[in-house]
Write a protein that holds these residues in place. Sequence first.
Motif, PDB file in Angstrom:
ATOM      1  N   GLN A 102      -3.936   3.859   1.223  1.00  0.00           N
ATOM      2  CA  GLN A 102      -5.059   3.166   0.344  1.00  0.00           C
ATOM      3  C   GLN A 102      -4.093   1.837  -0.079  1.00  0.00           C
ATOM      4  OE1 GLN A 102      -6.958   5.129  -3.016  1.00  0.00           O
ATOM      5  NE2 GLN A 102      -6.161   7.323  -2.103  1.00  0.00           N
ATOM      6  N   ASN A 103      -4.910   0.951  -0.380  1.00  0.00           N
ATOM      7  CA  ASN A 103      -4.541  -0.468  -0.833  1.00  0.00           C
ATOM      8  C   ASN A 103      -3.491  -1.184   0.051  1.00  0.00           C
ATOM      9  OD1 ASN A 103      -6.000   0.114  -3.413  1.00  0.00           O
ATOM     10  ND2 ASN A 103      -4.266   1.332  -4.122  1.00  0.00           N
ATOM     11  N   GLY A 136       0.878  -1.048  -0.081  1.00  0.00           N
ATOM     12  CA  GLY A 136      -0.160   0.052   0.040  1.00  0.00           C
ATOM     13  C   GLY A 136       0.778   1.219   0.038  1.00  0.00           C
ATOM     14  N   ASP A 182      -3.895   9.796   4.101  1.00  0.00           N
ATOM     15  CA  ASP A 182      -4.788   8.992   3.297  1.00  0.00           C
ATOM     16  C   ASP A 182      -3.884   7.844   2.777  1.00  0.00           C
ATOM     17  OD1 ASP A 182      -6.619   7.771   1.707  1.00  0.00           O
ATOM     18  OD2 ASP A 182      -6.990   9.567   0.560  1.00  0.00           O
ATOM     19  N   THR A 193      -7.695   6.878   6.681  1.00  0.00           N
ATOM     20  CA  THR A 193      -7.532   8.085   6.741  1.00  0.00           C
ATOM     21  C   THR A 193      -7.317   8.547   8.217  1.00  0.00           C
ATOM     22  OG1 THR A 193      -9.823   9.019   6.560  1.00  0.00           O
ATOM     23  CG2 THR A 193      -8.849   8.482   4.720  1.00  0.00           C
ATOM     24  N   THR A 230      -9.127  -1.157   2.450  1.00  0.00           N
ATOM     25  CA  THR A 230      -9.122  -0.502   1.267  1.00  0.00           C
ATOM     26  C   THR A 230      -8.561   1.031   1.526  1.00  0.00           C
ATOM     27  OG1 THR A 230     -11.216  -1.624   0.700  1.00  0.00           O
ATOM     28  CG2 THR A 230     -10.751   0.360  -0.352  1.00  0.00           C
ATOM     29  N   ARG A 231      -9.027   1.575   2.607  1.00  0.00           N
ATOM     30  CA  ARG A 231      -8.483   3.026   2.691  1.00  0.00           C
ATOM     31  C   ARG A 231      -8.525   3.174   4.395  1.00  0.00           C
ATOM     32  NH1 ARG A 231     -11.317   7.702  -0.550  1.00  0.00           N
ATOM     33  NH2 ARG A 231      -9.504   9.266  -0.482  1.00  0.00           N
TER      34      ARG A 231
END
Length: 217
Positions: A194-195, A170, A192, A207, A204-205
């Motif tokens: 991701q992946n 990620g 943020d 933040t 997935t994400r």
Amino acid sequence: VAGGTLSVDGNVNSGGALDLKVSASGLSLPTLETALLEDPPIALTGSLTVAGVIVGTAEKPVARFTADTAGLQVDRVGLGELHGEGGYADRQVTARGVSLRERGAPQAPGLEVSSARYDLDSGEIAGEGRVDSLLLQQARDVISNSPYALSSAGRRSVESLNSLAGPLAGDVSGTFSVSGTSDEPKVDAVWDAQNIKAGAHAITRLTGSAEVTRDGV
């Protein structure tokens, strides 16, 4: 000088006015770091090349310069090469357009510092920048190898990171700002990620935001 070469060309007139061109190449970053800092916060490897001018007067010099690195590693982790512009005037050191990313790849993952300032008299610091798609495994390696990992908050962070099995997939992007003084710095960050994948676990994400001081997060 520091394993490299240094040249100065120009004039200093009888009234103290300066008109100098300065260049240095192949300067050892570890040698410079230990010479300038009693207790360096990070361990650098690689070399530094600098080119610039010094004008003004001997009592009030004004400097402008560019700097580039080769073979740069931060706490034994390669994050790319450093390029940036800086200056000195009125007892303040400034920097702008500083980038840390793979050479010749402006869209590659990396870090940008849009502006930074350090007041030599008051110790006040200020700066802001962003992180672009930094690989989470690289971020984990930097944190694990940094002096921050020796603090109580850092040990907790490293323990949490090490609890994630295997390589960490990620990337993370975000912004940060630095304020306070050299003795009491404060960093505000927004990120943020991701992946994300750690072992068999996928996110997935993710933040968030944080304020970091010498006392912790």
